[in-house]
Design a protein around this motif. Sequence first.
Motif, PDB file in Angstrom:
ATOM      1  N   ALA A 192     -35.270  92.349  67.803  1.00  0.00           N
ATOM      2  CA  ALA A 192     -36.031  93.371  67.099  1.00  0.00           C
ATOM      3  C   ALA A 192     -35.785  93.260  65.604  1.00  0.00           C
ATOM      4  N   THR A 193     -36.816  93.531  64.833  1.00  0.00           N
ATOM      5  CA  THR A 193     -36.697  93.419  63.380  1.00  0.00           C
ATOM      6  C   THR A 193     -35.846  94.530  62.776  1.00  0.00           C
ATOM      7  N   TYR A 194     -35.720  95.636  63.493  1.00  0.00           N
ATOM      8  CA  TYR A 194     -34.918  96.745  62.963  1.00  0.00           C
ATOM      9  C   TYR A 194     -33.435  96.592  63.284  1.00  0.00           C
ATOM     10  N   ALA A 195     -33.083  95.613  64.097  1.00  0.00           N
ATOM     11  CA  ALA A 195     -31.687  95.435  64.513  1.00  0.00           C
ATOM     12  C   ALA A 195     -30.864  94.831  63.383  1.00  0.00           C
ATOM     13  N   ALA A 196     -29.557  95.053  63.457  1.00  0.00           N
ATOM     14  CA  ALA A 196     -28.643  94.439  62.492  1.00  0.00           C
ATOM     15  C   ALA A 196     -28.525  92.947  62.772  1.00  0.00           C
ATOM     16  N   LYS A 197     -28.221  92.181  61.741  1.00  0.00           N
ATOM     17  CA  LYS A 197     -27.984  90.752  61.939  1.00  0.00           C
ATOM     18  C   LYS A 197     -26.585  90.534  62.524  1.00  0.00           C
ATOM     19  N   THR A 198     -26.458  89.490  63.341  1.00  0.00           N
ATOM     20  CA  THR A 198     -25.153  89.149  63.915  1.00  0.00           C
ATOM     21  C   THR A 198     -24.182  88.833  62.777  1.00  0.00           C
TER      22      THR A 198
END
Length: 217
Positions: A49-55
């Motif tokens: 998802a685009t709203y998720a944080a990056k790893t």
Amino acid sequence: MTVSKAVKALLVALVSAIAVLVPSSSASAYESVLYLNTGYHVGIYTQPATYAAKTPNAPLMNPGDEVYAVCWDYGTDLSGSGSGQWYLISGERHAGGGVTSYIGWAYAPFVTTGTPYQNYVGRCPDENPQQSINNGHNIGLYGGPSTGYAKTGPDQHIGGSLIVTCWMHGQNYDGRSDIWFAVSTWDGYYVSNPYAGWVYGDYLNNANTSITKQCIN
């Protein structure tokens, strides 16, 4: 019909020749090596998802890198292509040298050209190994193989299910084991926008590494 010794010998020789011509792969049966060939620099996220944080510990993937794709699933449509398909990625071999292990999601149209993207790997979790959380502990999901990393999603509860992609050495949390598993989370059979992260092996299955392979390193 009886097969003669000469025909049997010929078949054995043919199979041996094919084995020589087809190189073995370091990737497991549920992981494919894909070249990042779209020209994009691709981010790795904790969810599809685009709203998720990056790893946290995953670098930006660069064109020419070899990407280790575990499986695919639907998420948000980032490019307007209507695909909405994402790869679960367990690491990459960099074009400039070196290998990085991590776990996270990359938008499929930015990784490989052409569709359908599911031709490269199976869908999560249909064709991938799962492990139930049944060792008596709820389990935290972290950005790396240590509790020193930030959590990438909610704690996972006993009875849930994880796609286990690989294991590596990390923090020895309880004094008995330093094994951590890279996973993507599932609640029962399917959950929308699963989280990717690392879980402590002792709390999952007493750090039994036989269920999967060691992470690339």
